[in-house]
Design a protein around this motif. Structure first.
Motif, PDB file in Angstrom:
ATOM      1  N   GLN A 115      52.348  42.933 -53.408  1.00 26.60           N
ATOM      2  CA  GLN A 115      52.067  41.875 -54.394  1.00 26.60           C
ATOM      3  C   GLN A 115      51.163  42.401 -55.495  1.00 26.60           C
ATOM      4  O   GLN A 115      51.397  42.147 -56.687  1.00 26.60           O
ATOM      5  N   TYR A 116      50.127  43.140 -55.110  1.00 24.04           N
ATOM      6  CA  TYR A 116      49.168  43.679 -56.088  1.00 24.04           C
ATOM      7  C   TYR A 116      49.889  44.560 -57.125  1.00 24.04           C
ATOM      8  O   TYR A 116      49.555  44.561 -58.305  1.00 24.04           O
ATOM      9  N   LEU A 117      50.900  45.284 -56.663  1.00 30.35           N
ATOM     10  CA  LEU A 117      51.620  46.195 -57.564  1.00 30.35           C
ATOM     11  C   LEU A 117      52.728  45.495 -58.365  1.00 30.35           C
ATOM     12  O   LEU A 117      53.544  46.144 -59.013  1.00 30.35           O
ATOM     13  N   GLY A 118      52.763  44.155 -58.294  1.00 30.49           N
ATOM     14  CA  GLY A 118      53.646  43.398 -59.182  1.00 30.49           C
ATOM     15  C   GLY A 118      55.017  43.095 -58.619  1.00 30.49           C
ATOM     16  O   GLY A 118      55.960  42.850 -59.376  1.00 30.49           O
ATOM     17  N   PHE A 119      55.146  43.097 -57.289  1.00 29.61           N
ATOM     18  CA  PHE A 119      56.419  42.735 -56.648  1.00 29.61           C
ATOM     19  C   PHE A 119      56.135  41.526 -55.746  1.00 29.61           C
ATOM     20  O   PHE A 119      55.824  41.667 -54.562  1.00 29.61           O
ATOM     21  N   PRO A 120      56.227  40.297 -56.285  1.00 33.92           N
ATOM     22  CA  PRO A 120      55.676  39.137 -55.575  1.00 33.92           C
ATOM     23  C   PRO A 120      56.614  38.461 -54.581  1.00 33.92           C
ATOM     24  O   PRO A 120      56.190  37.578 -53.846  1.00 33.92           O
ATOM     25  N   HIS A 121      57.893  38.866 -54.564  1.00 35.72           N
ATOM     26  CA  HIS A 121      58.843  38.097 -53.748  1.00 35.72           C
ATOM     27  C   HIS A 121      58.829  38.513 -52.287  1.00 35.72           C
ATOM     28  O   HIS A 121      58.539  39.661 -51.957  1.00 35.72           O
ATOM     29  N   TYR A 122      59.199  37.565 -51.450  1.00 35.22           N
ATOM     30  CA  TYR A 122      59.335  37.852 -50.028  1.00 35.22           C
ATOM     31  C   TYR A 122      60.349  38.990 -49.849  1.00 35.22           C
ATOM     32  O   TYR A 122      61.438  38.956 -50.410  1.00 35.22           O
ATOM     33  N   GLY A 123      59.977  40.001 -49.089  1.00 32.52           N
ATOM     34  CA  GLY A 123      60.901  41.105 -48.836  1.00 32.52           C
ATOM     35  C   GLY A 123      60.868  42.202 -49.888  1.00 32.52           C
ATOM     36  O   GLY A 123      61.714  43.100 -49.875  1.00 32.52           O
ATOM     37  N   ASP A 124      59.879  42.171 -50.808  1.00 30.44           N
ATOM     38  CA  ASP A 124      59.821  43.189 -51.866  1.00 30.44           C
ATOM     39  C   ASP A 124      59.216  44.523 -51.391  1.00 30.44           C
ATOM     40  O   ASP A 124      59.125  45.463 -52.183  1.00 30.44           O
ATOM     41  N   GLU A 125      58.805  44.603 -50.139  1.00 30.23           N
ATOM     42  CA  GLU A 125      58.083  45.796 -49.672  1.00 30.23           C
ATOM     43  C   GLU A 125      58.889  47.081 -49.870  1.00 30.23           C
ATOM     44  O   GLU A 125      58.323  48.146 -50.080  1.00 30.23           O
ATOM     45  N   TYR A 126      60.217  46.996 -49.801  1.00 31.79           N
ATOM     46  CA  TYR A 126      61.019  48.211 -49.951  1.00 31.79           C
ATOM     47  C   TYR A 126      60.907  48.782 -51.364  1.00 31.79           C
ATOM     48  O   TYR A 126      61.158  49.964 -51.577  1.00 31.79           O
ATOM     49  N   LYS A 127      60.496  47.928 -52.325  1.00 27.80           N
ATOM     50  CA  LYS A 127      60.295  48.434 -53.690  1.00 27.80           C
ATOM     51  C   LYS A 127      59.078  49.355 -53.723  1.00 27.80           C
ATOM     52  O   LYS A 127      59.117  50.428 -54.328  1.00 27.80           O
ATOM     53  N   LEU A 128      58.000  48.914 -53.059  1.00 30.36           N
ATOM     54  CA  LEU A 128      56.814  49.786 -52.975  1.00 30.36           C
ATOM     55  C   LEU A 128      57.185  51.105 -52.282  1.00 30.36           C
ATOM     56  O   LEU A 128      56.795  52.187 -52.721  1.00 30.36           O
ATOM     57  N   MET A 129      57.977  50.989 -51.218  1.00 28.34           N
ATOM     58  CA  MET A 129      58.364  52.197 -50.449  1.00 28.34           C
ATOM     59  C   MET A 129      59.142  53.171 -51.341  1.00 28.34           C
ATOM     60  O   MET A 129      58.913  54.377 -51.291  1.00 28.34           O
ATOM     61  N   GLY A 130      60.040  52.657 -52.180  1.00 25.66           N
ATOM     62  CA  GLY A 130      60.805  53.520 -53.083  1.00 25.66           C
ATOM     63  C   GLY A 130      59.914  54.137 -54.148  1.00 25.66           C
ATOM     64  O   GLY A 130      60.028  55.318 -54.486  1.00 25.66           O
ATOM     65  N   LEU A 131      58.964  53.332 -54.656  1.00 25.19           N
ATOM     66  CA  LEU A 131      58.071  53.791 -55.718  1.00 25.19           C
ATOM     67  C   LEU A 131      57.120  54.882 -55.207  1.00 25.19           C
ATOM     68  O   LEU A 131      56.729  55.785 -55.964  1.00 25.19           O
ATOM     69  N   ALA A 132      56.745  54.787 -53.930  1.00 25.62           N
ATOM     70  CA  ALA A 132      55.748  55.706 -53.353  1.00 25.62           C
ATOM     71  C   ALA A 132      56.146  57.171 -53.537  1.00 25.62           C
ATOM     72  O   ALA A 132      55.284  58.039 -53.713  1.00 25.62           O
ATOM     73  N   ALA A 133      57.445  57.437 -53.521  1.00 30.34           N
ATOM     74  CA  ALA A 133      57.906  58.827 -53.611  1.00 30.34           C
ATOM     75  C   ALA A 133      57.586  59.457 -54.972  1.00 30.34           C
ATOM     76  O   ALA A 133      57.618  60.676 -55.116  1.00 30.34           O
ATOM     77  N   LYS A 174      74.237  46.279 -60.381  1.00 30.67           N
ATOM     78  CA  LYS A 174      73.024  45.983 -59.636  1.00 30.67           C
ATOM     79  C   LYS A 174      71.822  45.586 -60.484  1.00 30.67           C
ATOM     80  O   LYS A 174      70.995  44.795 -60.054  1.00 30.67           O
ATOM     81  N   ARG A 175      71.668  46.155 -61.622  1.00 35.03           N
ATOM     82  CA  ARG A 175      70.526  45.881 -62.505  1.00 35.03           C
ATOM     83  C   ARG A 175      69.212  45.903 -61.730  1.00 35.03           C
ATOM     84  O   ARG A 175      68.372  45.007 -61.844  1.00 35.03           O
ATOM     85  N   ARG A 176      69.052  46.913 -60.887  1.00 42.38           N
ATOM     86  CA  ARG A 176      67.815  46.943 -60.119  1.00 42.38           C
ATOM     87  C   ARG A 176      66.879  48.016 -60.653  1.00 42.38           C
ATOM     88  O   ARG A 176      67.261  48.795 -61.524  1.00 42.38           O
ATOM     89  N   GLU A 177      65.671  48.046 -60.125  1.00 39.07           N
ATOM     90  CA  GLU A 177      64.647  48.960 -60.630  1.00 39.07           C
ATOM     91  C   GLU A 177      65.148  50.398 -60.534  1.00 39.07           C
ATOM     92  O   GLU A 177      65.695  50.806 -59.512  1.00 39.07           O
ATOM     93  N   SER A 178      64.908  51.155 -61.608  1.00 39.45           N
ATOM     94  CA  SER A 178      65.469  52.510 -61.674  1.00 39.45           C
ATOM     95  C   SER A 178      64.872  53.440 -60.625  1.00 39.45           C
ATOM     96  O   SER A 178      65.462  54.456 -60.293  1.00 39.45           O
ATOM     97  N   PHE A 179      63.682  53.093 -60.091  1.00 42.28           N
ATOM     98  CA  PHE A 179      63.047  54.003 -59.127  1.00 42.28           C
ATOM     99  C   PHE A 179      63.587  53.853 -57.715  1.00 42.28           C
ATOM    100  O   PHE A 179      63.252  54.620 -56.833  1.00 42.28           O
ATOM    101  N   ARG A 180      64.436  52.853 -57.503  1.00 41.18           N
ATOM    102  CA  ARG A 180      64.938  52.651 -56.132  1.00 41.18           C
ATOM    103  C   ARG A 180      66.156  53.530 -55.862  1.00 41.18           C
ATOM    104  O   ARG A 180      67.094  53.564 -56.647  1.00 41.18           O
TER     105      ARG A 180
END
Ligand SMILES: [Fe+2]
Length: 570
Positions: A169-187, A438-444
């Motif tokens: 949430q702190y990193l700007g992904f507020p939706h339920y189940g967004d944790e995989y976005k942080l995981m993709g970004l971490a790399a 898909k129009r999803r975040e490019s880092f995923r």
């Protein structure tokens, strides 16, 4: 489940068409009864993965000594009641009434059961890690044959799931189940923020962990929390102290900067340290070499992929729906195993609805005008070799292929029955998919489905990963050949495909291998910002409104013609 055999499993979100839909799953129940060809009155047990009695004394002690906010208590109680009082909702279902028992199984026991009983292990350490359920955030035990113990728990308010969700949430992904976005970004990050994030939790000598509660709100404030009749909503979990320590949180639409990437990296690293700290303590305790995992955190496929390197466990099993949906079958497994007979291993995830060839053909006929309006052509190929050959050639030519076959997958991943497929060799495939559908975040990253026998040639380990729940490094010399499925850190979230589990999908990848020398395809879920498609109507609608090139519905191919492509270039 009948006589210990799983018959059907599907998530309510797929029928309601609302992601992560939470509430009484009447449509999923309707589907399961239809699949089993029975009426609700034929069912003897309904099992729920929550129990009001679980950890009751500890809850009361917490309320007595910590005196939490009254509104928080009332809201939690209301949410809890909705899950626990299902008699009325069962009675409201159509057909003859339910006459059996309702069994309430402690949340984490259901998680442990969902991990161990479908596993191939006769004996294993079993671990569950999540946000919270029945006042606990983690639990562990020993599985042996038909018995399963729950030996220890991490109790509220300490939680690795809350730590990860708060940082998401702190990193700007507020939706339920967004944790995989942080995981993709971490790399994309480095370890420069690690010490700042390490302050948020500490590791204890017994293998567990404790949050530094001043950085969190869930234990003292009434956080907006809705878990009934729609998409779950959870308000901010991090406190003002976290903002003072790390700076202002990222707004969801704000650009992603290096600091965000580095904080994501640090969050993943601290999560892994805590997770492996627990796993290593359990390994030291019993010396088991096998581990079965469940809970929302078991979807951290990056951490799962490192278990063999960072712990003493040499075998790992994760059931397809390792998160809370899996608690449904976990509760059922827990009840069944009172009978003393072990259920068979779950080797595939195809437990959802399927549609006959006649139904698919009727749909295409019924929607002929829509299909022709979009300048698409329908072709039927009853010969499987011809069908998979045609689809493989389309993929190898850089086309995006919607692949709809057999029974829908159980769990969050599309595994070759409700998938969109592409060519892993093309560096531009990720952009093509994001532009077309898909129009999803490019880092995923996108993921590969690879023939089981070829894994050792392409990945540094030859593990069986049928449910796409582990990330493993790709061999350095192979990375350049499959850029579309190689993450920035050289890893891939693979799905291993064997002939016995899905012969048609295996044949398709084999055909692609013969054409290209690459034994894998890019596999992403068949959807467009919605739950994965369930029925063929949804697949056809998704195909028609996006710029997918080919749709394979069973034996039928729907293709965009040259004219359609000229009208809507990507
Ligand atoms: Fe859970």
């Amino acid at each position: 489940m009948r006589n210990g055999q799983l018959l059907a499993a599907a998530e309510e979100e797929r029928f309601r068409r609302i992601k992560h839909w939470a509430g009484f799953p009447s449509q999923a129940i309707g589907y399961c009864l239809k699949e089993a060809k029975i009426d609700l009155s034929d069912v003897t047990h309904v099992a729920v993965n929550r129990s009001g009695r679980a950890n009751l004394l500890r809850k009361l002690r917490y309320v007595a000594f910590k005196r939490p906010n009254l509104r928080l208590l009332l809201n939690r109680w209301r949410n809890h009641k909705q899950v626990m009082q299902i008699d009325d909702e069962l009675r409201a279902l159509p057909g003859r009434p339910y006459r059996g028992t309702i069994e309430y199984i402690e949340h984490h026991l259901a998680h442990l059961a969902s991990a161990f009983y479908p596993s191939p292990f006769r004996e294993a350490a079993v671990v569950s890690v999540d946000g919270f359920g029945d006042f606990a955030s983690a639990a562990w035990g020993r599985g042996r044959g038909t018995s399963l113990s729950l030996d220890g728990r991490v109790l509220f308010p300490h939680s690795l799931g809350i730590f990860y969700q708060a940082m998401t949430q702190y990193l700007g992904f507020p939706h339920y189940g967004d944790e995989y976005k942080l995981m993709g970004l971490a790399a994309y990050g480095n370890s420069s923020c690690r010490q700042e994030v390490e302050k948020l939790l500490s590791l204890k000598n017994d293998g567990t962990f404790a949050l530094d509660l001043k950085y969190f709100r869930h234990h003292k404030e009434d956080i907006a929390y809705e878990w009934h009749g729609g998409e779950p909503v959870c308000g901010p979990l991090f406190s003002q102290a976290l903002i003072e320590a790390l700076g202002p949180p990222r707004e969801p639409d704000a650009p992603i900067e290096d600091r965000h990437r580095n904080l994501a990296f640090a969050t993943q690293a601290v999560y892994e340290d805590s997770f492996f700290h627990l796993l290593n303590a359990l390994h030291r305790r019993d010396g088991h070499t096998a581990i079965a995992l469940a809970g929302g955190c078991a979807y951290n496929s990056v951490a799962n992929g490192k278990i063999k390197d960072r712990t003493g466990f040499t075998q790992c099993y994760l059931q397809a729906a390792a998160g809370d949906a899996g608690g449904a079958i976990g509760a059922a497994y827990a009840v069944w195993h009172r009978s003393g007979a072990r259920t068979p291993e779950m080797t595939h995830a195809f437990w959802g609805p399927s549609f006959s060839d006649a139904e698919l053909a009727a749909l295409l006929e019924e929607r002929r005008t829509d299909i022709e309006t979009e300048a698409c052509r329908v072709q039927t190929l009853a010969d499987e070799k011809e069908l998979v050959g045609t689809a493989a050639r389309a993929i190898a030519a850089g086309q995006v292929v919607g692949w709809f076959q057999g029974r829908m997958e159980w769990g969050p991943r599309a595994l070759g029955d409700r998938s969109i497929l592409g060519d892993p060799r093309r560096a531009d495939m990720k952009n093509i998919l994001n532009l077309k559908i898909k129009r999803r975040e490019s880092f995923r990253p996108f993921a590969p489905s690879i023939l089981r026998e070829a894994v050792a040639d392409w990945f540094v380990r030859s593990d069986d990963v049928p449910f796409m729940l582990q990330v493993i490094p790709i061999r350095p010399e192979r990375r350049g050949q499959i850029p579309a499925v190689t993450h920035v850190d050289g890893t891939g979230r693979l799905q291993t495909v064997d002939r016995a589990s899905n012969s048609r999908y295996y044949a398709l990848i084999e055909a692609f291998f013969r054409l290209t020398g690459v034994p894998m395809v890019l596999n992403t879920s068949f959807n467009e910002n919605e739950p994965v498609v369930c029925r063929p109507e949804e697949a056809l609608d998704c195909f028609l409104r996006t710029k997918m090139d080919v749709l394979v519905l069973g034996n039928h191919l729907v293709r965009r013609t040259a004219q359609a492509k000229a009208e809507t270039p990507i």
